[in-house]
Design an enzyme around this catalytic site. Structure first.
Site, PDB file in Angstrom:
ATOM      1  N   TYR A 124     -27.260 -11.593  -0.349  1.00  0.00           N
ATOM      2  CA  TYR A 124     -25.844 -11.242  -0.383  1.00  0.00           C
ATOM      3  C   TYR A 124     -24.943 -12.362   0.130  1.00  0.00           C
ATOM      4  O   TYR A 124     -23.727 -12.233   0.093  1.00  0.00           O
ATOM      5  CB  TYR A 124     -25.622 -10.016   0.500  1.00  0.00           C
ATOM      6  CG  TYR A 124     -25.277  -8.765  -0.258  1.00  0.00           C
ATOM      7  CD1 TYR A 124     -23.956  -8.378  -0.437  1.00  0.00           C
ATOM      8  CD2 TYR A 124     -26.273  -7.967  -0.780  1.00  0.00           C
ATOM      9  CE1 TYR A 124     -23.643  -7.227  -1.122  1.00  0.00           C
ATOM     10  CE2 TYR A 124     -25.972  -6.810  -1.463  1.00  0.00           C
ATOM     11  CZ  TYR A 124     -24.652  -6.444  -1.629  1.00  0.00           C
ATOM     12  OH  TYR A 124     -24.347  -5.304  -2.303  1.00  0.00           O
ATOM     13  N   LYS A 190     -39.936  -6.913   3.668  1.00  0.00           N
ATOM     14  CA  LYS A 190     -41.006  -7.167   2.695  1.00  0.00           C
ATOM     15  C   LYS A 190     -41.722  -8.435   3.163  1.00  0.00           C
ATOM     16  O   LYS A 190     -41.861  -9.425   2.431  1.00  0.00           O
ATOM     17  CB  LYS A 190     -40.384  -7.335   1.298  1.00  0.00           C
ATOM     18  CG  LYS A 190     -41.362  -7.350   0.173  1.00  0.00           C
ATOM     19  CD  LYS A 190     -41.733  -5.976  -0.338  1.00  0.00           C
ATOM     20  CE  LYS A 190     -42.790  -6.078  -1.411  1.00  0.00           C
ATOM     21  NZ  LYS A 190     -43.328  -4.781  -1.834  1.00  0.00           N
ATOM     22  N   ASP A 223     -40.552  -0.852   0.295  1.00  0.00           N
ATOM     23  CA  ASP A 223     -40.890   0.099  -0.777  1.00  0.00           C
ATOM     24  C   ASP A 223     -41.523   1.359  -0.202  1.00  0.00           C
ATOM     25  O   ASP A 223     -41.212   2.485  -0.615  1.00  0.00           O
ATOM     26  CB  ASP A 223     -41.766  -0.551  -1.865  1.00  0.00           C
ATOM     27  CG  ASP A 223     -42.765  -1.552  -1.323  1.00  0.00           C
ATOM     28  OD1 ASP A 223     -42.705  -1.881  -0.122  1.00  0.00           O
ATOM     29  OD2 ASP A 223     -43.611  -2.022  -2.101  1.00  0.00           O
ATOM     30  N   ASP A 247     -28.134  -2.425   1.729  1.00  0.00           N
ATOM     31  CA  ASP A 247     -27.184  -1.971   0.712  1.00  0.00           C
ATOM     32  C   ASP A 247     -27.812  -0.856  -0.122  1.00  0.00           C
ATOM     33  O   ASP A 247     -27.220   0.204  -0.340  1.00  0.00           O
ATOM     34  CB  ASP A 247     -26.838  -3.173  -0.173  1.00  0.00           C
ATOM     35  CG  ASP A 247     -25.879  -2.816  -1.279  1.00  0.00           C
ATOM     36  OD1 ASP A 247     -24.807  -2.256  -0.961  1.00  0.00           O
ATOM     37  OD2 ASP A 247     -26.180  -3.078  -2.451  1.00  0.00           O
TER      38      ASP A 247
END
Ligand code: NAD
Length: 359
Positions: A124, A190, A223, A247
């Site tokens: 971002y 992640k 995830d 987000d």
């Protein structure tokens, strides 16, 4: 003493939501001096700049703002007002409580999580290299020298995550947990794949957690977290995430609690705080007095807490929660069907909140 607050109505449905929110905030009895400032597409069309200096100057001076949503047209080179705002004022933390109020139609009534999203780094950050551009070619050449091949028809976005950025957002998550009696902080990442960005975030999060032994700490791969949030949300409390995951999980959280019309937020920095809903400008409903002002009103409730007006904050939240529980004077999105003729409009919902507070 009145609190001086910068009021940014925004565009699309923003002005009607901001007006409803201003009215309920005043009805709490807390005194405000509003400095009304513009931002968004309407301001861009009128004066050629979506984010005037006067708006930024006002926020720098008052240190507190409440903002309606602003539209970011797709693919026009128009920089998001929200991204600029966060960057200019270094609003590094986005706090988004997602609490399922009684009476809302949700399959996850136990949800009561707080998303703490890093606001300044990650994909971002806006470090982008357009396909076919000179800078893209130079970057790919440098990568080639470093042994990394990127296809020549690729666009490239860069994902920076720093020790400093990670440390202060995880500290903020623990600070929030301690201030509001929360028991656990979960860091999402992640790190198994992006070892040098998400891996760094996780390493720093673990170090920060050691400084807060009274709050439980755990981590989840992003995830897996998404999977678990839609099966056992009650197991989560405060969740801290880098910008992009934050987000996405914010909208997931809004879905868990019954929709975007209910999800508030606050962007916190060292010098200023700006409160706004998670949702966007919903332009197709502009001017129809139809959309739900709850998310912006609850953002106002977070602002009251920030201003140390905790009693007024509790009263406002209590009145909104009671109206939602009763379910009659609520907007269309909180009705069993979207065409329910008993739904009230944005301003009538504000009237009902004011009446519920005894105003
Ligand atoms: P959106 O959140 O504006 O609307 C998506 C849909 O959600 C709406 O069509 C509506 O059905 C529902 N919805 C949203 N807010 C609601 C409310 N208060 N009450 C009832 N229903 C509501 O998302 P979008 O259509 O993807 O984005 C529209 C514009 O807003 C885009 O330009 C986007 O960039 C911008 N945006 C701004 C902000 C912000 O200012 N903070 C945040 C997100 C998106």
């Amino acid at each position: 003493m009145a609190h001086e607050v910068t009021l940014i109505p925004g565009d699309g449905t923003g002005p009607e939501l901001a007006e409803a929110t201003r009215r309920v905030l005043e009805a709490t009895g807390v005194r405000f001096e509003w400095d009304r400032q513009e931002a968004g597409v309407d301001e861009y069309e009128a004066h050629g700049n979506p984010f005037p200096d006067a708006t930024l100057d006002s926020l720098r001076r008052t240190g507190v703002g409440i903002k309606g949503p602003t539209t970011t047209p797709v693919g026009s080179g128009f920089r998001s007002v929200n991204v600029l705002l966060r960057k200019e004022l270094d609003l590094f933390a986005c706090i988004r409580p997602c609490k399922a109020y009684e009476g809302v139609r949700t399959r996850f009534p136990e949800t009561d999580i707080v998303i703490v999203r890093e606001n300044t780094e990650d994909l971002y950050a806006g470090i982008e290299f357009e396909k076919g551009s000179e800078s893209n070619a130079r970057l790919r050449a440098t990568l080639e020298e470093l042994g990394e091949h990127v296809r020549d028809d690729a666009g490239i976005s860069v994902k920076p995550i720093s020790v400093m950025g990670s440390e202060r957002i995880v500290e903020e998550a623990f600070r929030y947990a301690e201030a509001y009696g929360r028991r656990k902080v979960t860091a999402a990442h992640k790190a198994n794949i992006m070892k040098f960005s998400d891996g760094l975030f996780l390493e720093v999060a673990r170090q920060v957690a050691e400084r807060h032994p009274d709050i439980e700490f755990e981590d989840r791969i992003i995830d897996n977290l998404c999977n678990q949030l839609v099966s056992r949300p009650e197991e989560y409390d405060v969740i801290v995430l880098p910008n992009l995951y934050g987000d996405i999980v914010s909208d997931l959280g809004a879905g868990l609690i019954g929709g975007l019309g209910l999800a508030p937020g606050g962007n916190i920095g060292t010098e200023a705080a700006v409160f706004e809903a998670t949702h966007g400008s919903a332009p197709k409903y502009k001017g129809q007095n139809r959309v739900n002002p709850t998310a912006l009103m609850l953002s106002g409730m977070l602002m009251l807490r920030h201003l140390e007006e905790r009693e007024a904050a509790d009263r406002l939240e209590g009145a909104i929660a009671e109206l939602i529980r009763k379910g009659d004077k609520v907007t269309y999105d909180l009705k069993p069907t979207r065409d329910d003729l008993s739904a009230v409009g944005t301003s009538e919902f504000a009237d009902a909140v004011i009446a519920q507070m005894g105003g």
